[in-house]
Write an enzyme that holds these catalytic residues in place. Structure first.
Site, PDB file in Angstrom:
ATOM      1  N   ILE A 699      41.878  37.967  28.014  1.00  0.00           N
ATOM      2  CA  ILE A 699      40.499  38.054  28.226  1.00  0.00           C
ATOM      3  C   ILE A 699      40.020  38.787  29.354  1.00  0.00           C
ATOM      4  O   ILE A 699      39.064  38.797  29.787  1.00  0.00           O
ATOM      5  CB  ILE A 699      39.815  36.620  28.259  1.00  0.00           C
ATOM      6  CG1 ILE A 699      40.584  35.771  29.194  1.00  0.00           C
ATOM      7  CG2 ILE A 699      40.171  35.992  26.746  1.00  0.00           C
ATOM      8  CD1 ILE A 699      40.079  34.370  29.533  1.00  0.00           C
ATOM      9  N   GLY A 700      41.060  39.120  30.221  1.00  0.00           N
ATOM     10  CA  GLY A 700      40.586  39.951  31.282  1.00  0.00           C
ATOM     11  C   GLY A 700      42.015  40.377  32.072  1.00  0.00           C
ATOM     12  O   GLY A 700      42.967  39.851  32.109  1.00  0.00           O
ATOM     13  N   SER A 704      45.244  41.668  40.533  1.00  0.00           N
ATOM     14  CA  SER A 704      46.411  41.089  40.798  1.00  0.00           C
ATOM     15  C   SER A 704      46.925  40.290  39.510  1.00  0.00           C
ATOM     16  O   SER A 704      47.819  39.514  39.557  1.00  0.00           O
ATOM     17  CB  SER A 704      45.953  39.576  41.378  1.00  0.00           C
ATOM     18  OG  SER A 704      44.672  38.915  40.809  1.00  0.00           O
ATOM     19  N   GLY A 705      46.599  41.033  38.427  1.00  0.00           N
ATOM     20  CA  GLY A 705      47.391  40.621  37.047  1.00  0.00           C
ATOM     21  C   GLY A 705      46.399  40.385  36.040  1.00  0.00           C
ATOM     22  O   GLY A 705      45.183  40.932  36.155  1.00  0.00           O
ATOM     23  N   LYS A 706      46.807  39.732  34.970  1.00  0.00           N
ATOM     24  CA  LYS A 706      46.052  39.416  33.588  1.00  0.00           C
ATOM     25  C   LYS A 706      45.584  38.032  33.573  1.00  0.00           C
ATOM     26  O   LYS A 706      46.248  37.162  33.806  1.00  0.00           O
ATOM     27  CB  LYS A 706      46.683  39.976  32.480  1.00  0.00           C
ATOM     28  CG  LYS A 706      46.968  41.397  32.478  1.00  0.00           C
ATOM     29  CD  LYS A 706      47.664  41.964  31.216  1.00  0.00           C
ATOM     30  CE  LYS A 706      47.964  43.453  31.161  1.00  0.00           C
ATOM     31  NZ  LYS A 706      48.619  43.741  29.854  1.00  0.00           N
ATOM     32  N   VAL A 707      44.597  37.609  32.714  1.00  0.00           N
ATOM     33  CA  VAL A 707      44.094  36.399  32.370  1.00  0.00           C
ATOM     34  C   VAL A 707      44.135  36.192  31.132  1.00  0.00           C
ATOM     35  O   VAL A 707      43.582  37.147  30.367  1.00  0.00           O
ATOM     36  CB  VAL A 707      42.625  36.250  32.919  1.00  0.00           C
ATOM     37  CG1 VAL A 707      42.216  34.809  32.749  1.00  0.00           C
ATOM     38  CG2 VAL A 707      42.820  36.343  34.470  1.00  0.00           C
ATOM     39  N   ASP A 831      36.000  35.165  49.802  1.00  0.00           N
ATOM     40  CA  ASP A 831      35.548  35.826  48.560  1.00  0.00           C
ATOM     41  C   ASP A 831      34.456  35.330  47.778  1.00  0.00           C
ATOM     42  O   ASP A 831      34.626  35.377  46.567  1.00  0.00           O
ATOM     43  CB  ASP A 831      36.975  36.530  47.909  1.00  0.00           C
ATOM     44  CG  ASP A 831      36.471  37.746  47.062  1.00  0.00           C
ATOM     45  OD1 ASP A 831      35.444  38.435  47.182  1.00  0.00           O
ATOM     46  OD2 ASP A 831      37.440  37.896  45.919  1.00  0.00           O
TER      47      ASP A 831
END
Length: 984
Positions: A699-700, A704-707, A831
């Site tokens: 989904i994204g 820093s990586g994938k979700v 952040d």
């Protein structure tokens, strides 16, 4: 330091004289009054009719209006402090020809210095403090030649302070504190012969010495230049300031000795030289007999104190802490009759404490901690009957605690730890109704804990590493407010009374290293707040009560080195334990499955009858119970079966067997390479997560990586964030991963996203979160998210209306407030942005993505990070150039989120040239109506004032001066008031 409460009111006698000599001695005509009334009503209209000026009307005389001051029937004072004024000062103001005083403090007035006031020819007092003025002070400010008092503090003026300010010969008070001056201040200030008050503190001036010309200020009583980037030495010529009463040069970079002549002032009442870089000894200033306060704290002062210190008979406040002072304390200090507060901690003082301390004065605070004092505590510290605090920890004091100190009923805090004190504790300590903190650890105290106590306000009792004996009394239940009870390494014996479990506020209970015995209380009455429990190294026995598994906040549990037996209660696995130690007991049976991972590999040592289902821990397998003969028989039968199959099924079967065997081994090897660390009770396995890391669940993705969104059964979803390890990014991503796990694995709050577990291998790491159905606030505000099915049915539109946005702001503020004010140490997110505020199915806000967060080392302290982190449009300006981390950078970022909520604009797009915060400030400075900035899609008359208030709150949060920003707790209070108003 607050401003000195000096009046800025002008002297109206010359004005009266002028009025009475320039016209016949008669009552002023009604025409003059009506003229001033018309001017004021026009002024009210130009100020956009503030609600606070409702009393201004044509039917009453201006002299009866509370904001107007009259002299001889003419308007001479305009007092508009804190009237919610948001527009520049109109020229109409100077049509009041006799105006002598203008007070516009605590408003929201934008723009540069108001030159329209030059036309107010009789102006004597001008207060523009606490507004939004910007730019430089004009070079021709001396045109206000009649000024006696001017206050421009707490604005956003920049540049230099012009030399022309030295031409205001009538000036008595000059306040320029807490601005953004980044240039110089002029030596011409020394020409102000009538000046009594000078305040230029909290500014970033170019590093400058104190001008010797300031020594010509013969009438100066109050000099406040803290945090002004001062360098060099204090001028010897300051001895000419014979009227000086109050000096504050704190937080600068001054050096050298304190001038000896400096202490010959007869009238000096306050001396503040905090946090400078002075060197050398404190001079003998015995002639300064009128000194009331001496504060030389936080310097590099060295040497010993003058022996004649006691001649300062009017001294009330002595503060010398955080220096390098040494030698003995002069006994004469104990003779000062007016001394109330003495703070000399964090030095290298030695010798004995003045034995007469407290006899001749009403001592309130006595803090000599972290020195090298020896001998006994003075016996009469509380002779004056008002002593509140005694701090003598980290010294070499010996002997017993004086009984008179124990009888001091006003004591609130007693901290004697890390000394060589002995004997029994005075009984008064156990019964004092006001005492809140009693810290006695690391001494040689003995005796028993009392059964009858009335110290009902006691919150901290720390007596570890002493020689206390006897049982824990049942009367301990009377300490109803006790938060910390630490009694480790004593000689306490007997059973743990059930009454101890009734302390509902108890947070930390440490009883390790004693001689306690018997069973643990089977009924836990009120330990709902307990987070740390250590009962190790005692003689406790019996089973671990299953009730321990119901303690909601327990995260540290140590029951090691006792005689506990039986099974570990399965409910214990429900706890969110960060640390667990059940080693060296006689426990048996299967450990709870939640502990069957490497995070608890040292938690069960020396329990020979414990076993586990998996073999991750160094424990026997619970199902490997066949004896050797049975295992041999099973192997033999298996071999016969394999041979039979081999006879009847030839090459194809062998090949198929080989392929399947290879796949099975690979699958087991792959799953074994992953380690799962849970933080909550899980209703899924790591296998179900690993099997669904496919593109169809993606989904994204980001830097820093994938979700992934993964269904885990029962209609439940989780979000999985995968972080890869590689040579280029390994170090940075490892830090992000560790930061996120460290923080989210320990904190619990309804408005902070829940980290369920982490799964890690050599190649990548997985963070498994609860899934947020409505994704991020960013998507809803800026058209990047579609409504979920549940959301669409309840909201009925594809945008967020104002009540929904306000509740989201409150929820996010609650999460940040918990991080800043309720976590110890506090947590700085670093952040905060709308894309890191997630929304659940009910549009409740959750703070997410702590990959950049950093725990602070101490409350209120800043930390310097190696690199600036954050997102463009949200980064506080001071963070970009100083990398100083404190709570105010989160407040700035949250202020940007508030501006997004009310304007609908993106954080990095106020317009084509500016960020949202810059655009909003520019809009305010130009005096434009706030309503013009609001999101047209949701702007409704019934919500207009709330939206305006939140817009102004966003401006306050994004102030370029960190000290001018509110705390997130204050922000939350304002938002809640808005919410209460919307519900009314």
């Amino acid at each position: 330091m607050p401003k000195l409460p000096l009046s800025c009111l002008p002297n109206f006698f010359p004005l009266l004289l002028l009025l009475f000599t320039s016209m016949p001695f008669v009552v002023l005509s009604q025409d003059a009054t009506k003229t001033e009334q018309a001017i004021l009503l026009k002024l009210k209209q130009q100020l956009r009719n503030p609600a606070s000026l409702q009393s201004w009307n044509s039917s009453t005389s201006p002299c009866s209006w509370p904001e107007i001051k009259c002299t001889g029937g003419r308007v001479t004072g305009l007092l508009l402090r804190n009237k919610n004024i948001t527009v520049p000062i109109p020229e109409t103001i100077c049509e009041l020809k006799n105006l002598a005083q203008v007070d516009l403090a605590y408003n929201y007035i934008p723009g540069g210095f108001p030159k329209v006031l030059y036309k107010c020819s009789r102006l004597q007092a001008l207060d523009l403090s606490q507004n939004y003025f910007v730019g430089q002070i004009p070079d021709d400010i001396d045109r206000l030649s009649s000024l006696r008092c001017i206050d421009l503090g707490a604005n956003n003026f920049t540049g230099n302070i012009p030399p022309a300010i030295g031409n205001l010969s009538e000036l008595q008070t000059l306040y320029l504190y807490q601005n953004q001056f980044n240039g110089t201040f002029p030596k011409e200030i020394g020409n102000l012969a009538n000046l009594e008050v000078l305040g230029m503190a909290i500014n970033g001036f170019v590093p400058s010495p104190i001008p010797v010309e300031f020594s010509r200020l013969k009438k100066l009583k109050y000099l406040w230049m803290a945090t002004a980037n001062l360098i060099g030495r204090i001028p010897e010529s300051f001895s000419n300031l014979s009227t000086l009463e109050h000096l504050d040069l704190a937080l600068n970079h001054l050096e050298g000795n304190i001038p000896r002549a400096f202490f010959t002032f007869r009238n000096l009442t306050n001396l503040y030289l905090q946090e400078n870089r002075f060197h050398g000894e404190i001079p003998r200033f015995v002639e300064a007999l009128d000194l009331v306060e001496i504060d030389l704290a936080r310097n590099n002062l060295s040497g010993s104190l003058p022996k004649d210190f006691g001649k300062l008979q009017k001294l009330q406040y002595l503060s010398l802490f955080d220096n390098q002072l040494s030698g003995e304390i002069p006994p004469s200090i104990g003779l000062i009759p007016s001394l109330r507060i003495m703070k000399i901690f964090n030095n290298s003082f030695s010798g004995v404490l003045p034995p007469q301390m407290g006899i001749h004065s009403s001592l309130e605070v006595f803090d000599v901690s972290t020195n090298q004092f020896s001998g006994q505590l003075p016996e009469n510290l509380c002779a004056g009957g008002v002593l509140r605090s005694v701090f003598v920890f980290e010294n070499n004091l010996s002997g017993e605690v004086p009984q008179l100190l124990g009888n001091c009923t006003t004591l609130r805090k007693v901290e004697l730890y890390k000394n060589k004190l002995s004997g029994e504790i005075p009984s008064g300590f156990w019964t004092a109704s006001n005492i809140t903190s009693l810290r006695l650890h690391f001494n040689s105290f003995s005796g028993k804990l009392p059964n009858n106590t009335v110290a009902r306000n006691l919150t901290r009792l720390e007596i570890s590493n002493n020689k206390f004996s006897g049982s824990i009394p049942k009367g301990i239940s009377k300490w109803a407010n006790l938060v910390v009870f630490e009694a480790s390494n004593n000689m306490l014996s007997g059973e743990i009374p059930e009454e101890l479990t009734s302390l509902s506020s108890l947070n930390s209970l440490l009883l390790d290293g004693n001689q306690l015995s018997g069973h643990l209380p089977s009924k836990i009455v009120s330990w709902n707040s307990l987070t740390a429990l250590n009962l190790s190294r005692n003689g406790l026995s019996g089973q671990i009560p299953a009730e321990f598994g119901s303690l909601p906040d327990l995260i540290y549990l140590d029951l090691s080195q006792n005689h506990f037996s039986g099974q570990i209660p399965p409910k214990l696995g429900n706890l969110r334990l960060i640390s667990l130690n059940l080693s060296s007991n006689q426990l048996s049976g299967q450990i709870p499955s939640q502990f069957d991972n490497l995070a608890y590999e040292n938690s069960f040592l020396n329990n020979t009858r414990l076993c586990a289902v998996n073999t991750v821990l160094n424990l026997p397998n619970c199902y490997a119970k066949l004896d050797k003969s049975n295992r041999l028989t099973a192997r033999f039968l298996a071999l016969i079966l394999i041979l039979a199959i081999t006879v009847f099924v030839v090459a194809v079967t062998v090949a198929l067997f080989a392929v399947r065997g290879y796949k099975r081994k690979k699958q087991k090897r792959d799953q074994a390479a992953w380690t799962l660390t849970p933080f909550h009770i899980l209703h899924f396995t790591k296998a179900s997560i690993l099997a669904n890391l496919t593109d169809r669940n993606l989904i994204g993705s980001g830097g820093s990586g994938k979700v992934y969104r993964i269904a885990v059964g029962g209609g439940k979803l989780v979000a999985v964030k995968r972080i890869w390890n590689n040579k280029k990014r390994d170090s940075t991503l490892e830090k992000e991963f560790l930061a996120e796990v460290e923080i989210l694995g320990t904190i619990r709050h309804a408005n902070i996203v829940k980290l369920l577990c982490c799964i890690s291998s050599e190649d990548s790491k997985l963070l498994v979160y609860e899934y947020m159905e409505n994704q991020s606030l960013d998507g809803w505000l800026h058209g990047k998210t579609k409504a979920s099915a549940s959301a669409a049915s309840s909201v009925h539109h594809v945008f967020l209306d104002w009540p929904s946005r306000l509740q989201i702001a409150i929820g996010a503020a609650q999460g940040l407030c918990y991080m800043h004010h309720d976590c110890s140490p506090p947590i700085i997110h670093r952040d905060v942005k709308s894309s890191n505020i997630l929304l659940d199915s009910e549009f409740r806000a959750r703070i997410a993505d702590f990959g950049l967060a950093k725990m602070l080392a101490g409350q209120g302290e800043s930390q310097t990070m190696s690199a600036v982190a954050g997102s463009f449009g949200y980064i506080a300006p001071e963070y970009a150039y100083s990398t100083k981390v404190n709570e105010k950078i989160d407040v700035y970022s949250f202020g940007v989120v508030l501006l997004e909520l009310v304007t609908g604009r993106e954080a990095n797009r106020g317009d084509e040239h500016t960020s949202l915060a810059e655009w909003a400030w520019q809009h305010s400075i130009e005096g434009k109506a706030v309503a013009e900035c609001l999101d047209e899609e949701i702007k409704e008359p019934s919500y207009l004032q709330e939206m305006i208030n939140v817009f102004k709150l966003g401006l306050m949060c994004t102030n370029t001066l960190p000290s001018a920003r509110p705390s997130i707790k204050d922000v939350l209070q304002v938002l809640r008031k808005c919410s209460d108003g919307s519900k009314a």
